[in-house]
Enzyme design. Sequence first.
Site, mmCIF file in Angstrom:
data_model
loop_
_atom_site.group_PDB
_atom_site.id
_atom_site.type_symbol
_atom_site.label_atom_id
_atom_site.label_comp_id
_atom_site.label_asym_id
_atom_site.label_seq_id
_atom_site.Cartn_x
_atom_site.Cartn_y
_atom_site.Cartn_z
ATOM 1 N N ARG A 31 0.648 -1.243 -0.205
ATOM 2 C CA ARG A 31 -0.148 -0.092 0.489
ATOM 3 C C ARG A 31 0.832 1.549 -0.009
ATOM 4 O O ARG A 31 2.409 1.350 0.248
ATOM 5 C CB ARG A 31 -0.832 -0.241 0.878
ATOM 6 C CG ARG A 31 -0.289 0.138 2.512
ATOM 7 C CD ARG A 31 -1.232 0.347 3.987
ATOM 8 N NE ARG A 31 -0.707 -0.081 4.907
ATOM 9 C CZ ARG A 31 1.092 0.825 5.421
ATOM 10 N NH1 ARG A 31 0.638 2.368 4.877
ATOM 11 N NH2 ARG A 31 0.819 0.320 6.645
ATOM 12 N N ALA B 44 -7.822 2.752 9.280
ATOM 13 C CA ALA B 44 -7.915 1.771 10.033
ATOM 14 C C ALA B 44 -8.433 3.486 11.481
ATOM 15 O O ALA B 44 -7.554 3.761 11.553
ATOM 16 C CB ALA B 44 -7.164 1.230 10.510
ATOM 17 N N CYS C 158 3.374 6.859 10.591
ATOM 18 C CA CYS C 158 2.623 7.700 9.722
ATOM 19 C C CYS C 158 3.698 8.424 8.590
ATOM 20 O O CYS C 158 4.410 8.945 8.513
ATOM 21 C CB CYS C 158 1.437 8.510 9.114
ATOM 22 S SG CYS C 158 0.353 6.945 9.437
#
Length: 273
Positions: A73, A200, A216
């Site tokens: 991803r 999420a 992140c």
Amino acid sequence: MSGLRFVRMGFGDEAVEYQEAWDEQRRVHAARFADEISDTVLLLEHPPVYTAGRRTADNERPLDGTPVVDVDRGGKITWHGPGQLVGYPIQKLPRPVDVVAHVRRLEEALILTCAEFGLETSRVEGRSGVWVLGDPVERRPALVGGLALDFDPRLHDEEFDPRLNGPEYAPSNAGQRREDRKIAAIGIRVAKGVTMHGFALNVNPDNKWFDRIIPCGIRDAGVASLANELGRDVPIAEVLPVVERHLRDVLGNAELKPREIEKTPATVSPSGA
């Protein structure tokens, strides 16, 4: 194929191992590409696991060598685990695919979900996902030890690492510091015009799991959850039907359009060239 269907894969004691869910995503993706099924959203919880998107840097991973699953991803490293509602929308989009529009739709559904629980959330420019906005800098409390914001090392040290600097900088404590904090992460992949991976939403997890990584890849903000922000227990079962309803409204009723491609004027070559 028409309609948007939801598959509840497993929660709580039946949480789904990440590899099992990834395999199921690929199976459903292939079936959706072949038009054998309609657009599908897989909903589940995972046992604790760190996953790293393609842009994850080595210095954002756990310092203690905790295993990380590298995935295909977008985005960077994050954590999945108990108390977090994970959704994998597998949706066929018109080509050329407008990835940004798809991300914005996921954000919108989650913003509406949080609003239904009485929590105001927002987008942050340049950062995907759904955020609880912090106070203006001048209204935030001083850091532990009375450290003034003017001396906050994160403002001056590009290599500052919150994993090494104690709880006053931990992502899980961003709410106490009244800083911006992410309540829902989004990372997707599009293959053959069909989406994979997804979102999420932190419902009631132990956010200290995020303190072992740079969530992140963001060093100047933290993480949030519905339970912490609302000050009460919020079970996954309470949030699940609300998320489904807003995903159905936003994804199922979206007017899907291909990405607009800017056309550049044709260049006319000089005579004889």
